[in-house]
Scaffold this active site. Sequence first.
Site, PDB file in Angstrom:
ATOM      1  N   THR A  12       0.851  -1.197   0.000  1.00  0.00           N
ATOM      2  CA  THR A  12       0.000   0.000   0.000  1.00  0.00           C
ATOM      3  C   THR A  12       0.884   1.243   0.000  1.00  0.00           C
ATOM      4  O   THR A  12       2.002   1.206   0.497  1.00  0.00           O
ATOM      5  CB  THR A  12      -0.937   0.037   1.233  1.00  0.00           C
ATOM      6  OG1 THR A  12      -1.733   1.219   1.171  1.00  0.00           O
ATOM      7  CG2 THR A  12      -0.194   0.030   2.549  1.00  0.00           C
ATOM      8  N   ASN A  14      -0.785   4.043   1.095  1.00  0.00           N
ATOM      9  CA  ASN A  14      -1.625   4.862   1.968  1.00  0.00           C
ATOM     10  C   ASN A  14      -1.077   4.758   3.404  1.00  0.00           C
ATOM     11  O   ASN A  14      -1.032   3.667   3.975  1.00  0.00           O
ATOM     12  CB  ASN A  14      -3.062   4.323   1.872  1.00  0.00           C
ATOM     13  CG  ASN A  14      -4.019   5.035   2.800  1.00  0.00           C
ATOM     14  OD1 ASN A  14      -3.745   5.249   3.976  1.00  0.00           O
ATOM     15  ND2 ASN A  14      -5.178   5.393   2.266  1.00  0.00           N
ATOM     16  N   LYS A  17      -3.452   3.152   6.113  1.00  0.00           N
ATOM     17  CA  LYS A  17      -3.559   1.685   5.967  1.00  0.00           C
ATOM     18  C   LYS A  17      -2.269   0.997   6.377  1.00  0.00           C
ATOM     19  O   LYS A  17      -2.302  -0.052   7.011  1.00  0.00           O
ATOM     20  CB  LYS A  17      -3.778   1.338   4.496  1.00  0.00           C
ATOM     21  CG  LYS A  17      -5.153   1.492   3.988  1.00  0.00           C
ATOM     22  CD  LYS A  17      -5.128   0.807   2.629  1.00  0.00           C
ATOM     23  CE  LYS A  17      -6.187   1.213   1.719  1.00  0.00           C
ATOM     24  NZ  LYS A  17      -6.042   0.565   0.405  1.00  0.00           N
ATOM     25  N   ASP A  73      -7.700  -3.462  -0.709  1.00  0.00           N
ATOM     26  CA  ASP A  73      -8.519  -2.480  -1.420  1.00  0.00           C
ATOM     27  C   ASP A  73      -9.767  -2.308  -0.585  1.00  0.00           C
ATOM     28  O   ASP A  73     -10.383  -3.298  -0.157  1.00  0.00           O
ATOM     29  CB  ASP A  73      -8.857  -2.908  -2.844  1.00  0.00           C
ATOM     30  CG  ASP A  73      -9.279  -1.685  -3.648  1.00  0.00           C
ATOM     31  OD1 ASP A  73      -8.447  -0.771  -3.823  1.00  0.00           O
ATOM     32  OD2 ASP A  73     -10.451  -1.604  -4.055  1.00  0.00           O
ATOM     33  N   SER A  74     -10.112  -1.075  -0.326  1.00  0.00           N
ATOM     34  CA  SER A  74     -11.176  -0.834   0.636  1.00  0.00           C
ATOM     35  C   SER A  74     -11.968   0.390   0.250  1.00  0.00           C
ATOM     36  O   SER A  74     -11.603   1.117  -0.679  1.00  0.00           O
ATOM     37  CB  SER A  74     -10.573  -0.678   2.032  1.00  0.00           C
ATOM     38  OG  SER A  74      -9.449   0.170   2.007  1.00  0.00           O
ATOM     39  N   PHE A 161      -8.021   7.819   9.909  1.00  0.00           N
ATOM     40  CA  PHE A 161      -7.699   8.436   8.620  1.00  0.00           C
ATOM     41  C   PHE A 161      -8.938   8.383   7.731  1.00  0.00           C
ATOM     42  O   PHE A 161      -9.961   7.804   8.106  1.00  0.00           O
ATOM     43  CB  PHE A 161      -6.498   7.723   7.958  1.00  0.00           C
ATOM     44  CG  PHE A 161      -6.781   6.319   7.506  1.00  0.00           C
ATOM     45  CD1 PHE A 161      -6.758   5.257   8.409  1.00  0.00           C
ATOM     46  CD2 PHE A 161      -7.074   6.035   6.179  1.00  0.00           C
ATOM     47  CE1 PHE A 161      -7.028   3.953   7.998  1.00  0.00           C
ATOM     48  CE2 PHE A 161      -7.338   4.735   5.747  1.00  0.00           C
ATOM     49  CZ  PHE A 161      -7.319   3.688   6.673  1.00  0.00           C
ATOM     50  N   LYS A 184     -10.098   0.232  17.299  1.00  0.00           N
ATOM     51  CA  LYS A 184     -10.619   0.007  15.943  1.00  0.00           C
ATOM     52  C   LYS A 184     -10.102  -1.319  15.381  1.00  0.00           C
ATOM     53  O   LYS A 184     -10.784  -2.025  14.659  1.00  0.00           O
ATOM     54  CB  LYS A 184     -10.212   1.188  15.041  1.00  0.00           C
ATOM     55  CG  LYS A 184     -10.674   1.055  13.595  1.00  0.00           C
ATOM     56  CD  LYS A 184     -10.195   2.203  12.719  1.00  0.00           C
ATOM     57  CE  LYS A 184     -10.448   1.914  11.251  1.00  0.00           C
ATOM     58  NZ  LYS A 184      -9.758   2.808  10.328  1.00  0.00           N
ATOM     59  N   ARG A 198     -11.018  -3.901   8.101  1.00  0.00           N
ATOM     60  CA  ARG A 198      -9.640  -4.349   7.795  1.00  0.00           C
ATOM     61  C   ARG A 198      -9.214  -5.444   8.771  1.00  0.00           C
ATOM     62  O   ARG A 198      -8.608  -6.434   8.384  1.00  0.00           O
ATOM     63  CB  ARG A 198      -8.694  -3.139   7.846  1.00  0.00           C
ATOM     64  CG  ARG A 198      -7.275  -3.437   7.403  1.00  0.00           C
ATOM     65  CD  ARG A 198      -6.506  -2.189   7.027  1.00  0.00           C
ATOM     66  NE  ARG A 198      -7.130  -1.528   5.877  1.00  0.00           N
ATOM     67  CZ  ARG A 198      -7.918  -0.453   5.976  1.00  0.00           C
ATOM     68  NH1 ARG A 198      -8.147   0.125   7.125  1.00  0.00           N
ATOM     69  NH2 ARG A 198      -8.476   0.053   4.894  1.00  0.00           N
TER      70      ARG A 198
HETATM   71  P1  ITT Z   1      -3.393   1.910  -1.773  1.00  0.00           P
HETATM   72  O1  ITT Z   1      -4.170   1.588  -3.007  1.00  0.00           O
HETATM   73  O2  ITT Z   1      -1.983   2.293  -2.021  1.00  0.00           O
HETATM   74  O3  ITT Z   1      -3.517   0.838  -0.714  1.00  0.00           O
HETATM   75  P2  ITT Z   1      -5.444   3.935  -1.477  1.00  0.00           P
HETATM   76  O4  ITT Z   1      -5.672   5.016  -0.474  1.00  0.00           O
HETATM   77  O5  ITT Z   1      -5.439   4.337  -2.936  1.00  0.00           O
HETATM   78  O6  ITT Z   1      -4.060   3.224  -1.083  1.00  0.00           O
HETATM   79  P3  ITT Z   1      -7.859   2.410  -1.872  1.00  0.00           P
HETATM   80  O7  ITT Z   1      -7.847   2.577  -3.332  1.00  0.00           O
HETATM   81  O8  ITT Z   1      -8.211   1.055  -1.318  1.00  0.00           O
HETATM   82  O9  ITT Z   1      -6.465   2.780  -1.227  1.00  0.00           O
HETATM   83  O10 ITT Z   1      -8.826   3.508  -1.279  1.00  0.00           O
HETATM   84  C1  ITT Z   1      -9.600   3.267  -0.173  1.00  0.00           C
HETATM   85  C2  ITT Z   1     -10.013   4.588   0.447  1.00  0.00           C
HETATM   86  O11 ITT Z   1     -11.124   4.308   1.325  1.00  0.00           O
HETATM   87  C3  ITT Z   1      -8.896   5.121   1.317  1.00  0.00           C
HETATM   88  O12 ITT Z   1      -8.143   6.099   0.667  1.00  0.00           O
HETATM   89  C4  ITT Z   1      -9.648   5.692   2.512  1.00  0.00           C
HETATM   90  O13 ITT Z   1      -9.935   7.002   2.298  1.00  0.00           O
HETATM   91  C5  ITT Z   1     -10.952   4.930   2.557  1.00  0.00           C
HETATM   92  N1  ITT Z   1     -10.844   3.961   3.633  1.00  0.00           N
HETATM   93  C6  ITT Z   1     -10.545   2.636   3.544  1.00  0.00           C
HETATM   94  N2  ITT Z   1     -10.439   2.089   4.761  1.00  0.00           N
HETATM   95  C7  ITT Z   1     -10.672   3.084   5.631  1.00  0.00           C
HETATM   96  C8  ITT Z   1     -10.693   3.151   7.040  1.00  0.00           C
HETATM   97  O14 ITT Z   1     -10.391   2.110   7.792  1.00  0.00           O
HETATM   98  N3  ITT Z   1     -10.976   4.323   7.597  1.00  0.00           N
HETATM   99  C9  ITT Z   1     -11.248   5.403   6.853  1.00  0.00           C
HETATM  100  N4  ITT Z   1     -11.237   5.441   5.533  1.00  0.00           N
HETATM  101  C10 ITT Z   1     -10.951   4.281   4.921  1.00  0.00           C
END
Ligand code: ITT
Length: 210
Positions: A12, A14, A17, A73-74, A161, A184, A198
């Site tokens: 990731t 992010n 994450k 992916d979330s 976040f 969490k 997650r």
């Molecule tokens: P990677 O692909 O590099 O992992 P990304 O931020 O682009 O990072 P995603 O495409 O999966 O990841 O986007 C998921 C978004 O959903 C992420 O940027 C968060 O804003 C939100 N999200 C996912 N899980 C979350 C959580 O536990 N708490 C708050 N927001 C969350």
Amino acid sequence: MRKLEGRLVIATHNAGKLWEMRDLLAPHGLDAVSAGDLGLAEPEETGETFHANAELKALAAAQAAGLPALADDSGLCVEGLGGAPGIYSARWAEVAPGGPRDFAAAMEKLETALTEIGATPPFAAHFVSVMTLAWPDGTVESFEGKVFGTLVFPPRGMLGFGYDPIFLPEGLTRTFGEMMAAEKQAIPADGSPALSHRARAFQAFARAYL
Ligand code: ITT
């Protein structure tokens, strides 16, 4: 099934994450290294499902690093908005396509979208996480976790976040933004389901591979 040992890439870019995935992996004695630490490129998320995007991110990292890689992916799915933003959760927050993300603006945009359709509270929503483990030989396996709740406006809390400050998990009184990571993310010792999407996906992954 192969058990996981030694080095693992956390695939990731992010920071939120990465923090959570490191915490989840910490008790398991793996040498976890992030995609950023390895200088791996961020693949374009061309999939149309959480599973497709988690797989493409895990595979890209596993093949580039020659190591097993775990991706997530979330997203946040709002029932009244037909599941949006869903797989587009990160893109909803982009100030310009591919640019920096502003989650305060993304949360406001969600409130506006709900107002525009005349929705009234409680605003049902859920978070989804699909975690995929990929091996350099191209083998992949995915695990899904969900948590249901409602959205609150204005956002509450500075912890976590992304969309955490507007998500109130079912049956609880504090948003994810008002919870310490330990709450969490906690993995109950008795095997009962964890709280966050997650952590729930991780429980299924851990049962299979750790
Ligand atoms: P990677 O692909 O590099 O992992 P990304 O931020 O682009 O990072 P995603 O495409 O999966 O990841 O986007 C998921 C978004 O959903 C992420 O940027 C968060 O804003 C939100 N999200 C996912 N899980 C979350 C959580 O536990 N708490 C708050 N927001 C969350």
